[in-house]
Design a protein around this motif. Structure first.
Motif, PDB file in Angstrom:
ATOM      1  N   SER A 195       0.813  -1.224   0.000  1.00 46.90           N
ATOM      2  CA  SER A 195       0.000   0.000   0.000  1.00 46.90           C
ATOM      3  C   SER A 195       0.845   1.272   0.000  1.00 46.90           C
ATOM      4  N   GLY A 196       0.185   2.360  -0.349  1.00 48.54           N
ATOM      5  CA  GLY A 196       0.854   3.663  -0.321  1.00 48.54           C
ATOM      6  C   GLY A 196       1.212   4.063   1.100  1.00 48.54           C
ATOM      7  N   THR A 197       0.378   3.679   2.036  1.00 48.87           N
ATOM      8  CA  THR A 197       0.662   3.995   3.441  1.00 48.87           C
ATOM      9  C   THR A 197       1.941   3.282   3.874  1.00 48.87           C
ATOM     10  N   ASN A 217       4.953   5.044   2.210  1.00 49.72           N
ATOM     11  CA  ASN A 217       5.260   6.306   2.906  1.00 49.72           C
ATOM     12  C   ASN A 217       5.950   6.033   4.235  1.00 49.72           C
ATOM     13  N   GLU A 245      -3.173   8.457   7.826  1.00 47.41           N
ATOM     14  CA  GLU A 245      -2.352   7.258   8.020  1.00 47.41           C
ATOM     15  C   GLU A 245      -2.375   6.808   9.476  1.00 47.41           C
ATOM     16  N   ASN A 304      -4.062  15.121  -2.492  1.00 48.37           N
ATOM     17  CA  ASN A 304      -5.387  14.490  -2.402  1.00 48.37           C
ATOM     18  C   ASN A 304      -6.369  15.495  -1.797  1.00 48.37           C
ATOM     19  N   CYS A 350       2.135   4.920  -6.341  1.00 47.48           N
ATOM     20  CA  CYS A 350       1.061   3.917  -6.210  1.00 47.48           C
ATOM     21  C   CYS A 350       0.534   3.498  -7.584  1.00 47.48           C
ATOM     22  N   SER A 392      -2.443   1.590  -7.525  1.00 51.83           N
ATOM     23  CA  SER A 392      -3.813   1.158  -7.215  1.00 51.83           C
ATOM     24  C   SER A 392      -4.796   2.322  -7.133  1.00 51.83           C
ATOM     25  N   LYS A 393      -4.365   3.540  -7.507  1.00 52.53           N
ATOM     26  CA  LYS A 393      -5.309   4.667  -7.474  1.00 52.53           C
ATOM     27  C   LYS A 393      -5.888   4.799  -8.894  1.00 52.53           C
ATOM     28  N   SER A 402       2.097  -0.537  -4.292  1.00 56.09           N
ATOM     29  CA  SER A 402       2.803   0.743  -4.303  1.00 56.09           C
ATOM     30  C   SER A 402       4.287   0.419  -4.322  1.00 56.09           C
TER      31      SER A 402
HETATM   32  C1  LIG Z   1      -1.677  11.073  -1.441  1.00 57.94           C
HETATM   33  C2  LIG Z   1      -1.852   9.692  -0.892  1.00 57.94           C
HETATM   34  N1  LIG Z   1      -0.821   9.093  -0.315  1.00 57.94           N
HETATM   35  C3  LIG Z   1      -0.923   7.859   0.192  1.00 57.94           C
HETATM   36  C4  LIG Z   1      -2.097   7.153   0.121  1.00 57.94           C
HETATM   37  C5  LIG Z   1      -2.185   5.802   0.764  1.00 57.94           C
HETATM   38  O1  LIG Z   1      -2.400   4.783  -0.122  1.00 57.94           O
HETATM   39  P1  LIG Z   1      -3.033   3.388   0.368  1.00 57.94           P
HETATM   40  O2  LIG Z   1      -4.498   3.612   0.456  1.00 57.94           O
HETATM   41  O3  LIG Z   1      -2.625   2.448  -0.732  1.00 57.94           O
HETATM   42  O4  LIG Z   1      -2.399   3.053   1.660  1.00 57.94           O
HETATM   43  C6  LIG Z   1      -3.211   7.752  -0.492  1.00 57.94           C
HETATM   44  C7  LIG Z   1      -4.501   7.025  -0.558  1.00 57.94           C
HETATM   45  O5  LIG Z   1      -5.489   7.535  -1.012  1.00 57.94           O
HETATM   46  C8  LIG Z   1      -3.085   9.056  -1.005  1.00 57.94           C
HETATM   47  O6  LIG Z   1      -4.128   9.694  -1.557  1.00 57.94           O
END
Ligand SMILES: Cc1ncc(COP(=O)(O)O)c(C=O)c1O
Length: 326
Positions: free
Chosen positions: A42-44, A47, A73, A124, A181, A183-184, A192
């Motif tokens: 994941s993006g989280t 990060n 997060e 976002n 990422c 998956s968006k 990610s």
């Molecule tokens: C700018 C940004 N960073 C990180 C994330 C986190 O991604 P994930 O939902 O895959 O953990 C998102 C998720 O929407 C995001 O918009």
């Protein structure tokens, strides 16, 4: 995508033996001018690996107050890395060099140590806004002057690359760590990637395992993400066009307020004048339209390439004809 996934050559990625993952990591690192990459769920997680690698407990990370790191997060930077985030009020989610420099702590023994400047591109909660390269370079200048690292949350970097006049490599060169990422808007089911130096990625592999993100035969997921980069990135342009078109329609309807300048990519934020966001979402739902509440009266609409022309007609028709009945 499913066909590409079914042909993946897989191995055990915890041992670094998944050929599809290895090839994809190499390709993404090259694309962004970084030495190495690490595929994560994941993006989280991506990060948070970056924060963990760049900081020590007691450090401070400068972010925009609208950043994903600060808002969405679950406090992970504090829990997992023992750092505090320093949120600044930027412009639609974007920071500028002067304010960043002013926020850097002095070196008293009671001060947290400013260690990282984290930018989000596109934003976002800022409404999909795009940094220009000069602003990033100026912030990089501040980071260099004060010995700080720079992290890019590039969850939607693909959208930024369509609108901005810089390449992946040019923007990649400004950062020590990058999270991207698949998956968006790109439409991969998961995935990610952290990008950085060989040394940082080596450390991050261990942290990924510690965070429970070490995965086994995941070549098929890497193939899905790779397919998304190759075949879907160019489709994002239509999402941007549609977001701008809808913003134009919404701006002509008194039931809403919108800052059209902030609509730069596939995200659109607007306010409902005489209703709560939740009330308006229920009305939207009856018309078969799904959006998200982003504040008491703020709605977020996100465009993605699976939306058909017919779907878009339903949306435009709704907003052209919406009257604020009570
Ligand atoms: C700018 C940004 N960073 C990180 C994330 C986190 O991604 P994930 O939902 O895959 O953990 C998102 C998720 O929407 C995001 O918009």
């Amino acid at each position: 995508m499913l066909e590409a996934m079914s042909k993946a050559k897989v191995g055990d990625d915890v041992f670094g033996e998944d050929p599809a993952v290895n090839e994809f990591q190499k390709r993404m690192a090259e694309m962004f001018g970084q030495q190495s990459g690490l595929f994560v769920p994941s993006g989280t997680m991506s990060n948070q690996l970056c924060i963990q690698i760049l900081t020590s407990p007691g450090d401070e990370v400068i972010v925009d107050e609208l950043s994903h790191l600060f808002n969405y997060e679950a406090g992970a930077a504090s829990v997992l890395s023992g750092v505090q985030l320093r949120p600044l009020k930027g412009n639609r989610g974007m920071l500028y060099a002067e304010q960043v420099e002013k926020a850097i702590r002095t070196k008293n023994e009671w001060d947290p140590h400013t260690r990282v400047i984290a930018l989000e591109n596109t934003t976002n909660k800022g409404g999909g806004t795009v940094y220009n390269l000069e602003t990033i370079q100026e912030i990089r200048g501040v980071a260099n002057k004060h010995g700080l690292s720079m992290h890019l949350d590039g969850a939607r970097i693909w959208n930024a690359l369509i609108e901005a006049d810089y390449s992946a490599e040019q923007i990649g060169a400004q950062f020590d760590t990058i999270s991207i990422c698949f998956s968006k808007g790109l439409g991969a089911p998961i995935g990610s990637m952290m990008l950085s130096s060989e040394e940082n990625i080596k450390k991050a592999r261990r942290v990924r395992k510690m965070f429970g993100g070490g995965m086994r035969q995941i070549g098929l997921l890497a193939e899905a993400a790779s397919f998304a980069v190759e075949h879907h990135a160019s489709l994002l342009e239509t999402d941007h066009y549609r977001a701008r078109r809808l913003a134009e329609i919404i701006s002509k309807n008194d039931a809403f307020e919108i800052d059209r300048m902030s609509v730069q990519t596939n995200i659109l934020l607007f306010d409902v004048v005489d209703k709560t966001a939740e009330e308006f979402l229920r009305i939207l739902e009856t018309a078969g339209i799904k959006m998200t509440a982003f504040g008491p009266q703020t709605i977020r609409a996100v465009f993605h390439f699976q939306i058909t022309d017919e779907d878009f007609n339903v949306v435009t028709h709704f907003f052209e004809n919406y009257v604020n009945y009570d």
